[in-house]
Design a protein around this motif. Sequence first.
Motif, PDB file in Angstrom:
ATOM      1  N   ALA A  18       0.838  -1.201   0.000  1.00 19.68           N
ATOM      2  CA  ALA A  18       0.000   0.000   0.000  1.00 19.68           C
ATOM      3  C   ALA A  18       0.872   1.250   0.000  1.00 19.68           C
ATOM      4  O   ALA A  18       1.828   1.354   0.773  1.00 19.68           O
ATOM      5  N   GLY A  19       0.597   2.174  -0.905  1.00 23.18           N
ATOM      6  CA  GLY A  19       1.343   3.428  -0.996  1.00 23.18           C
ATOM      7  C   GLY A  19       2.659   3.334  -1.759  1.00 23.18           C
ATOM      8  O   GLY A  19       3.331   4.343  -1.943  1.00 23.18           O
ATOM      9  N   GLU A  20       3.030   2.158  -2.218  1.00 22.07           N
ATOM     10  CA  GLU A  20       4.293   1.992  -2.941  1.00 22.07           C
ATOM     11  C   GLU A  20       4.203   2.600  -4.338  1.00 22.07           C
ATOM     12  O   GLU A  20       3.206   2.430  -5.040  1.00 22.07           O
ATOM     13  N   GLU A  21       5.239   3.312  -4.744  1.00 23.67           N
ATOM     14  CA  GLU A  21       5.300   3.883  -6.085  1.00 23.67           C
ATOM     15  C   GLU A  21       5.848   2.837  -7.047  1.00 23.67           C
ATOM     16  O   GLU A  21       6.836   2.162  -6.744  1.00 23.67           O
ATOM     17  N   VAL A  22       5.194   2.707  -8.191  1.00 22.32           N
ATOM     18  CA  VAL A  22       5.569   1.711  -9.190  1.00 22.32           C
ATOM     19  C   VAL A  22       5.794   2.426 -10.523  1.00 22.32           C
ATOM     20  O   VAL A  22       5.003   3.282 -10.918  1.00 22.32           O
ATOM     21  N   THR A  23       6.891   2.077 -11.189  1.00 19.90           N
ATOM     22  CA  THR A  23       7.204   2.627 -12.510  1.00 19.90           C
ATOM     23  C   THR A  23       7.262   1.494 -13.507  1.00 19.90           C
ATOM     24  O   THR A  23       7.938   0.487 -13.279  1.00 19.90           O
ATOM     25  N   ALA A  29       8.666   4.453 -23.607  1.00 23.30           N
ATOM     26  CA  ALA A  29       7.417   4.698 -22.881  1.00 23.30           C
ATOM     27  C   ALA A  29       7.586   4.395 -21.396  1.00 23.30           C
ATOM     28  O   ALA A  29       8.146   3.373 -21.021  1.00 23.30           O
ATOM     29  N   THR A  30       7.070   5.299 -20.556  1.00 22.97           N
ATOM     30  CA  THR A  30       7.124   5.125 -19.105  1.00 22.97           C
ATOM     31  C   THR A  30       5.828   5.632 -18.493  1.00 22.97           C
ATOM     32  O   THR A  30       5.255   6.620 -18.953  1.00 22.97           O
ATOM     33  N   ALA A  31       5.366   4.938 -17.449  1.00 20.89           N
ATOM     34  CA  ALA A  31       4.181   5.374 -16.710  1.00 20.89           C
ATOM     35  C   ALA A  31       4.403   5.053 -15.234  1.00 20.89           C
ATOM     36  O   ALA A  31       5.088   4.081 -14.903  1.00 20.89           O
ATOM     37  N   LYS A  32       3.826   5.877 -14.356  1.00 20.01           N
ATOM     38  CA  LYS A  32       3.987   5.693 -12.912  1.00 20.01           C
ATOM     39  C   LYS A  32       2.622   5.608 -12.246  1.00 20.01           C
ATOM     40  O   LYS A  32       1.653   6.201 -12.715  1.00 20.01           O
ATOM     41  N   ALA A  33       2.585   4.865 -11.131  1.00 15.08           N
ATOM     42  CA  ALA A  33       1.364   4.735 -10.340  1.00 15.08           C
ATOM     43  C   ALA A  33       1.758   4.575  -8.878  1.00 15.08           C
ATOM     44  O   ALA A  33       2.896   4.241  -8.560  1.00 15.08           O
ATOM     45  N   THR A  34       0.797   4.793  -8.006  1.00 14.11           N
ATOM     46  CA  THR A  34       0.966   4.547  -6.583  1.00 14.11           C
ATOM     47  C   THR A  34      -0.082   3.522  -6.180  1.00 14.11           C
ATOM     48  O   THR A  34      -1.268   3.681  -6.487  1.00 14.11           O
ATOM     49  N   ALA A  35       0.357   2.461  -5.498  1.00 19.04           N
ATOM     50  CA  ALA A  35      -0.564   1.419  -5.063  1.00 19.04           C
ATOM     51  C   ALA A  35      -1.546   1.975  -4.050  1.00 19.04           C
ATOM     52  O   ALA A  35      -1.180   2.742  -3.158  1.00 19.04           O
TER      53      ALA A  35
END
Length: 83
Positions: A18-23, A29-35
Motif C-alpha cells: 500500500a502506498g508503494e510507487e511503481v514505474t 514509454a514510461t508510466a507511474k502509479a501509486t498502489a
Amino acid sequence: HMVLQREAPVPVWGLAAAGEEVTVSVGEATAKATAGGDGKWAVKLPAMKAATGLTLTVKGKNAVAFENVAVGDVWVCSGQSNM
C-alpha cells in the motif's frame, strides 16, 4: 516473451505494498502509479510504434523485467486446419 498491441494504449497492472510507487517502462514509454490501500495499481503506457527486442520493466521496491518484448499487431485466429 510477449507482444503488445501497437498504436494503442497498453494497460499494465499488479499488486504492491500500500502506498508503494511503481514505474513501468518499455522502450521510450514510461508510466507511474501509486498502489492504493488494497495494494492494487494500474497504468496505461502510451501508444507505441512497432518494435522488437524490448524489455518491459516494472520497478517498485522490487524489480521485474520481461525480455524479448515486441510491439506489433496481435491477431487471434481460430478455425479448422484449412483456415
